[in-house]
Design a protein around this motif. Sequence first.
Motif, PDB file in Angstrom:
ATOM      1  N   LEU A  33      79.602   4.566  41.707  1.00 36.87           N
ATOM      2  CA  LEU A  33      79.189   5.594  42.662  1.00 36.87           C
ATOM      3  C   LEU A  33      79.705   6.928  42.154  1.00 36.87           C
ATOM      4  CD1 LEU A  33      80.362   3.819  45.923  1.00 36.87           C
ATOM      5  CD2 LEU A  33      78.008   4.014  45.151  1.00 36.87           C
ATOM      6  N   VAL A  34      78.905   7.957  42.288  1.00 32.47           N
ATOM      7  CA  VAL A  34      79.334   9.301  41.910  1.00 32.47           C
ATOM      8  C   VAL A  34      79.042  10.215  43.091  1.00 32.47           C
ATOM      9  CG1 VAL A  34      79.005  11.223  40.309  1.00 32.47           C
ATOM     10  CG2 VAL A  34      78.808   8.883  39.489  1.00 32.47           C
ATOM     11  N   SER A  35      80.015  11.030  43.453  1.00 38.78           N
ATOM     12  CA  SER A  35      79.854  11.938  44.580  1.00 38.78           C
ATOM     13  C   SER A  35      80.712  13.170  44.391  1.00 38.78           C
ATOM     14  CB  SER A  35      80.253  11.225  45.869  1.00 38.78           C
ATOM     15  OG  SER A  35      80.170  12.091  46.960  1.00 38.78           O
ATOM     16  N   ARG A  36      80.260  14.283  44.933  1.00 38.65           N
ATOM     17  CA  ARG A  36      81.055  15.508  44.884  1.00 38.65           C
ATOM     18  C   ARG A  36      82.167  15.502  45.917  1.00 38.65           C
ATOM     19  NH1 ARG A  36      77.063  20.338  45.450  1.00 38.65           N
ATOM     20  NH2 ARG A  36      76.193  18.917  46.957  1.00 38.65           N
ATOM     21  N   GLY A  37      81.933  14.832  47.034  1.00 43.47           N
ATOM     22  CA  GLY A  37      82.905  14.854  48.120  1.00 43.47           C
ATOM     23  C   GLY A  37      83.629  13.536  48.295  1.00 43.47           C
ATOM     24  N   PRO A  38      84.955  13.573  48.394  1.00 41.38           N
ATOM     25  CA  PRO A  38      85.715  12.327  48.534  1.00 41.38           C
ATOM     26  C   PRO A  38      85.451  11.592  49.844  1.00 41.38           C
ATOM     27  CG  PRO A  38      87.172  14.220  48.768  1.00 41.38           C
ATOM     28  CD  PRO A  38      85.821  14.749  48.345  1.00 41.38           C
ATOM     29  N   GLU A  39      85.146  12.309  50.915  1.00 43.88           N
ATOM     30  CA  GLU A  39      84.949  11.649  52.210  1.00 43.88           C
ATOM     31  C   GLU A  39      83.744  10.713  52.178  1.00 43.88           C
ATOM     32  OE1 GLU A  39      85.007  15.071  51.979  1.00 43.88           O
ATOM     33  OE2 GLU A  39      87.086  15.391  52.561  1.00 43.88           O
ATOM     34  N   SER A  40      82.602  11.216  51.717  1.00 40.71           N
ATOM     35  CA  SER A  40      81.402  10.383  51.687  1.00 40.71           C
ATOM     36  C   SER A  40      81.550   9.255  50.673  1.00 40.71           C
ATOM     37  CB  SER A  40      80.161  11.217  51.370  1.00 40.71           C
ATOM     38  OG  SER A  40      80.264  11.825  50.099  1.00 40.71           O
ATOM     39  N   ARG A  41      82.207   9.524  49.576  1.00 44.07           N
ATOM     40  CA  ARG A  41      82.407   8.516  48.540  1.00 44.07           C
ATOM     41  C   ARG A  41      83.267   7.367  49.074  1.00 44.07           C
ATOM     42  NH1 ARG A  41      84.505  11.581  44.906  1.00 44.07           N
ATOM     43  NH2 ARG A  41      86.632  11.182  45.536  1.00 44.07           N
ATOM     44  N   GLU A  42      84.381   7.692  49.720  1.00 46.86           N
ATOM     45  CA  GLU A  42      85.270   6.666  50.248  1.00 46.86           C
ATOM     46  C   GLU A  42      84.592   5.838  51.337  1.00 46.86           C
ATOM     47  OE1 GLU A  42      88.774   8.788  51.350  1.00 46.86           O
ATOM     48  OE2 GLU A  42      89.215   9.343  49.275  1.00 46.86           O
ATOM     49  N   LYS A  43      83.786   6.497  52.163  1.00 44.84           N
ATOM     50  CA  LYS A  43      83.062   5.798  53.221  1.00 44.84           C
ATOM     51  C   LYS A  43      82.034   4.832  52.617  1.00 44.84           C
ATOM     52  CE  LYS A  43      80.315   6.657  57.343  1.00 44.84           C
ATOM     53  NZ  LYS A  43      79.665   7.683  58.167  1.00 44.84           N
ATOM     54  N   THR A  44      81.351   5.265  51.571  1.00 44.45           N
ATOM     55  CA  THR A  44      80.367   4.413  50.909  1.00 44.45           C
ATOM     56  C   THR A  44      81.031   3.235  50.231  1.00 44.45           C
ATOM     57  OG1 THR A  44      78.911   6.313  50.573  1.00 44.45           O
ATOM     58  CG2 THR A  44      78.491   4.366  49.208  1.00 44.45           C
ATOM     59  N   VAL A  45      82.146   3.457  49.560  1.00 44.62           N
ATOM     60  CA  VAL A  45      82.881   2.365  48.914  1.00 44.62           C
ATOM     61  C   VAL A  45      83.317   1.346  49.965  1.00 44.62           C
ATOM     62  CG1 VAL A  45      85.000   1.768  47.689  1.00 44.62           C
ATOM     63  CG2 VAL A  45      83.644   3.703  46.932  1.00 44.62           C
ATOM     64  N   ALA A  46      83.820   1.813  51.088  1.00 38.83           N
ATOM     65  CA  ALA A  46      84.261   0.906  52.155  1.00 38.83           C
ATOM     66  C   ALA A  46      83.092   0.069  52.674  1.00 38.83           C
ATOM     67  CB  ALA A  46      84.895   1.699  53.291  1.00 38.83           C
ATOM     68  N   GLY A  47      81.894   0.651  52.700  1.00 39.66           N
ATOM     69  CA  GLY A  47      80.708  -0.055  53.178  1.00 39.66           C
ATOM     70  C   GLY A  47      80.244  -1.166  52.253  1.00 39.66           C
TER      71      GLY A  47
END
Length: 71
Positions: A33-47
């Motif tokens: 996963l690649v993302s500019r923002g840590p919040e959305s990235r962490e939420k996606t990883v958790a999902g």
Amino acid sequence: MKTYKVLVIGCGNMGASHARAYHQLSAFELVGLVSRGPESREKTVAGTGRRAHLRHHRTGPACHYPRCGVH
């Protein structure tokens, strides 16, 4: 059956949805996963129920799994 490796770029609504779908399909291996923002990235990883490895690049922070070939 052939397995396709997938790297999802962007962890907003669409990216997160695609990441969850690829994670559930046996024909695909979600390798990153690649993302500019840590919040959305962490939420996606958790999902996806996976563990993330964080790396910072010149273009910004990126998150990818151990088997990802993108550095």
